[in-house]
Design an enzyme around this catalytic site. Structure first.
Site, mmCIF file in Angstrom:
data_model
loop_
_atom_site.group_PDB
_atom_site.id
_atom_site.type_symbol
_atom_site.label_atom_id
_atom_site.label_comp_id
_atom_site.label_asym_id
_atom_site.label_seq_id
_atom_site.Cartn_x
_atom_site.Cartn_y
_atom_site.Cartn_z
ATOM 1 N N ASP A 155 -10.760 -72.235 56.678
ATOM 2 C CA ASP A 155 -10.236 -73.602 56.556
ATOM 3 C C ASP A 155 -11.256 -74.710 56.400
ATOM 4 O OD1 ASP A 155 -8.335 -75.626 57.014
ATOM 5 O OD2 ASP A 155 -7.584 -75.106 59.072
ATOM 6 N N HIS A 185 -8.844 -80.460 63.264
ATOM 7 C CA HIS A 185 -9.371 -81.674 62.399
ATOM 8 C C HIS A 185 -10.364 -82.790 63.323
ATOM 9 C CE1 HIS A 185 -5.977 -80.188 60.219
ATOM 10 N NE2 HIS A 185 -6.594 -80.657 59.167
#
Length: 397
Positions: A307, A234
């Site tokens: 993702d 992330h």
């Protein structure tokens, strides 16, 4: 717009009537438009095929919010194939049911929306007791407490609750092996079942089975394994070349072989062991990883989902155009945009522009869009509206 005007009338029935029928043999590539007529896949406009490949997060926690209305318009126009809930979208059961009913009502009858949420348990569960939803323990806790059969009731409660709220897809289970307990995004958060890949497979199978029994699709994540990483994707590029081992493929291989994979979600991690010729390309954008390994070696024929494309591992290293084109060329079917920190409701339009232009100049991209659409149609054939059954059950009580 029909969806907004019919929210109140359709809310309870539509939410209660989203039921999945697991039928791997069904692969008929047809779609029905809202008037109920059928069209062959080759008659579907290119931009509507692309729309099915886009799943987005949105802003708003009730049907009257502008962000929710925008998503309804996009679903009705065929610009997106589904939505992702984050914490900001969640108030209580009644409000979520109303929104999910509206999302279902706005979509073509033969292509119900993927209404997704991350509800793993433990640290990663958007719905919590404060929303009126039963809390679920973490994967690590459940696996340490007992055996897979012992987890069936817990995951059945989870899946039944998701179905009752109108969700059709849980972005779980995590099948990453807990190879590094200090991993900041997997191990430290208790998201992995175990350092033993066989045990991961067993508990993940229980998770998937429980969800299928209640009509909720699942996504195995994060292919080809994120459990050994030292960093969080992330927050930037993550290279696992030196820590990853082939044991991390075991859960994916076993679950795919056992027909326990509805969707496989890819990881934004670099792994030169699996993509020697693709320097610094994450697995989510790697043809070697997705087509060579996942499709050809592991034999996965279902839907591959990225993702979040807006995570820093991608955003800092690739333009939107490069990320979209590389992902689709690699073999991705559904592009996920969480719209978390920088919400952009026009992402579907941008993605459609990128892929439409590419398809006009590259027959290979055009073919991959067609293939992705076919796989998504097959996946969604497992979701049907059983309004008559709900009505019959209600009358019988």
């Amino acid at each position: 717009m029909k969806a907004i005007h019919r929210i109140a009338a359709a809310a309870v029935l539509a939410c209660a009537s989203i039921v999945a029928v697991h039928d791997p043999a069904r692969s008929e590539s047809v779609a029905k438009v809202s008037d109920g007529t059928a069209k062959a896949a080759d008659e579907i406009p290119l931009r509507q095929k692309i729309g099915q490949m886009v799943l987005i997060g949105f802003v708003g926690d009730r049907p009257s919010r502008s962000g929710v209305k925008r998503v309804l318009e996009q679903l009705e126009a065929g610009e997106i194939g589904g939505v992702l809930y984050l914490g900001r979208n969640l108030r209580n059961k009644q409000t979520v049911q109303r929104m999910n009913a509206a999302f279902r009502e706005a979509s073509p009858a033969a292509l119900p929306p993927l209404i997704a949420i991350d509800q793993e348990g433990g640290r990663v569960q958007r719905l919590r007791s404060r929303n009126g939803f039963p809390d679920t323990p973490s994967a690590r806790y459940i696996a340490r407490k007992g055996e897979p059969d012992d987890a069936k009731r817990t995951y059945s409660v989870l899946a039944e609750s998701l179905a009752g709220w109108g969700f059709t897809l849980n972005l779980a289970p995590v099948v990453d092996v807990d190879a590094n307990p200090r991993n900041p995004i997997i191990g430290r958060l208790g998201r992995s079942f175990s350092p033993d890949p066989e045990r991961v497979s067993a508990f993940a199978s229980t998770f998937v089975s429980a969800h299928r029994e209640h009509g909720v699709l699942t996504a195995l994540k994060h292919f080809p394994g994120h459990g050994s990483s030292l960093r969080d994707s992330h927050k930037g590029a993550v290279d696992i070349t030196g820590t990853w081992s082939e044991d991390e493929l075991i859960p994916f291989r076993q679950l795919i072989a056992g027909d326990m994979a509805d969707i496989v979600m890819t990881a934004h991690v670099i792994n030169h062991k699996l993509s020697e010729t693709e320097a610094n390309v994450p697995m989510s954008l790697s043809h070697s990883a997705l087509t060579g390994l996942l499709r050809d070696d592991l034999g996965f024929t279902g839907v591959i989902m990225s993702d979040d494309i807006q995570m820093d591992a991608i955003r800092w290293n690739f333009s939107l155009e490069d990320a979209v084109l590389k992902a689709v060329d690699a073999g991705t079917d559904i592009l996920l945009f969480a719209n978390d920190r920088r919400p952009d409701p026009e992402i579907p339009q941008k993605v459609a522009d990128i892929l439409e232009a590419a398809a006009a100049n590259d027959p290979d991209i055009a073919r991959k869009i067609d293939d992705a659409y076919d796989r998504i149609v097959t996946l969604k054939s497992d979701l049907r509206v059983a309004g008559d059954e709900v009505a019959d059950n209600s009358n019988a009580q």
